[in-house]
Design a protein around this motif. Sequence first.
Motif, PDB file in Angstrom:
ATOM      1  N   ALA A  53      46.390   8.560  50.704  1.00 40.14           N
ATOM      2  CA  ALA A  53      46.159   7.255  51.329  1.00 40.14           C
ATOM      3  C   ALA A  53      45.373   7.378  52.629  1.00 40.14           C
ATOM      4  N   ASN A  54      45.345   8.590  53.187  1.00 45.01           N
ATOM      5  CA  ASN A  54      44.605   8.843  54.430  1.00 45.01           C
ATOM      6  C   ASN A  54      43.358   9.683  54.197  1.00 45.01           C
ATOM      7  N   ALA A  55      42.999   9.890  52.925  1.00 47.60           N
ATOM      8  CA  ALA A  55      41.826  10.699  52.561  1.00 47.60           C
ATOM      9  C   ALA A  55      41.863  12.075  53.227  1.00 47.60           C
ATOM     10  N   ALA A  56      43.051  12.650  53.292  1.00 43.24           N
ATOM     11  CA  ALA A  56      43.222  13.941  53.954  1.00 43.24           C
ATOM     12  C   ALA A  56      43.230  15.083  52.945  1.00 43.24           C
ATOM     13  N   THR A  57      42.360  16.037  53.142  1.00 43.84           N
ATOM     14  CA  THR A  57      42.392  17.228  52.296  1.00 43.84           C
ATOM     15  C   THR A  57      43.329  18.274  52.892  1.00 43.84           C
ATOM     16  N   ASP A  58      43.625  18.159  54.185  1.00 43.83           N
ATOM     17  CA  ASP A  58      44.600  19.019  54.846  1.00 43.83           C
ATOM     18  C   ASP A  58      45.771  18.131  55.261  1.00 43.83           C
ATOM     19  N   ALA A  59      46.769  18.049  54.397  1.00 48.12           N
ATOM     20  CA  ALA A  59      47.892  17.133  54.612  1.00 48.12           C
ATOM     21  C   ALA A  59      48.613  17.399  55.930  1.00 48.12           C
ATOM     22  N   GLU A  60      48.785  18.663  56.291  1.00 45.49           N
ATOM     23  CA  GLU A  60      49.528  18.988  57.512  1.00 45.49           C
ATOM     24  C   GLU A  60      48.838  18.473  58.768  1.00 45.49           C
ATOM     25  N   ALA A  61      47.520  18.339  58.719  1.00 48.56           N
ATOM     26  CA  ALA A  61      46.777  17.876  59.892  1.00 48.56           C
ATOM     27  C   ALA A  61      47.142  16.442  60.270  1.00 48.56           C
ATOM     28  N   LEU A  62      47.660  15.673  59.324  1.00 46.72           N
ATOM     29  CA  LEU A  62      48.024  14.284  59.608  1.00 46.72           C
ATOM     30  C   LEU A  62      49.115  14.169  60.657  1.00 46.72           C
ATOM     31  N   THR A  63      49.999  15.162  60.722  1.00 50.45           N
ATOM     32  CA  THR A  63      51.120  15.089  61.669  1.00 50.45           C
ATOM     33  C   THR A  63      50.976  16.093  62.813  1.00 50.45           C
ATOM     34  N   ASP A  64      49.811  16.714  62.935  1.00 46.27           N
ATOM     35  CA  ASP A  64      49.605  17.715  63.996  1.00 46.27           C
ATOM     36  C   ASP A  64      49.649  17.135  65.400  1.00 46.27           C
ATOM     37  N   ARG A 124      48.366   5.930  57.465  1.00 46.24           N
ATOM     38  CA  ARG A 124      48.734   4.904  56.481  1.00 46.24           C
ATOM     39  C   ARG A 124      49.830   5.468  55.585  1.00 46.24           C
ATOM     40  N   ILE A 125      50.856   4.676  55.365  1.00 51.29           N
ATOM     41  CA  ILE A 125      51.945   5.039  54.455  1.00 51.29           C
ATOM     42  C   ILE A 125      51.872   4.079  53.265  1.00 51.29           C
TER      43      ILE A 125
END
Length: 121
Positions: A89-100, A107-108
């Motif tokens: 939903a956040n177009a993130a290829t590195d999921a962990e970077a979303l919460t860094d 977006r949830i």
Amino acid sequence: MNTALASLIQSAAGTGAPTSASSRYYGAATQEYVGPDGVAVRYLARRILPQAAVYVSTRSYTVVQGDRLDNLAARFLGDPMLFWMIADANAATDAEALTDEPGNVIRIPLASNLPTGARNG
């Protein structure tokens, strides 16, 4: 291929894909590569990331120190294994970077609104 491994892969609903409905690879096709030595290697077909816009029902969340994507998925989606939906939903290829970084707004998606094609492109 080792027969035990082949048996394990094939036992996943006959497709070789994971059988957990919360897996982003649920129902994914398998393919086989045969090397020059004749050894066959079975693998999951590539998963194409969906466009983030397919998640039309979302809410915003501001990341705080110590947040982890699996914990956010458990809290908002009811299953920590659905962390990949938040990443998609956040177009993130590195999921962990979303919460860094605390303060990031992410977006949830709503768990009840998994769009067609989100799982396997």
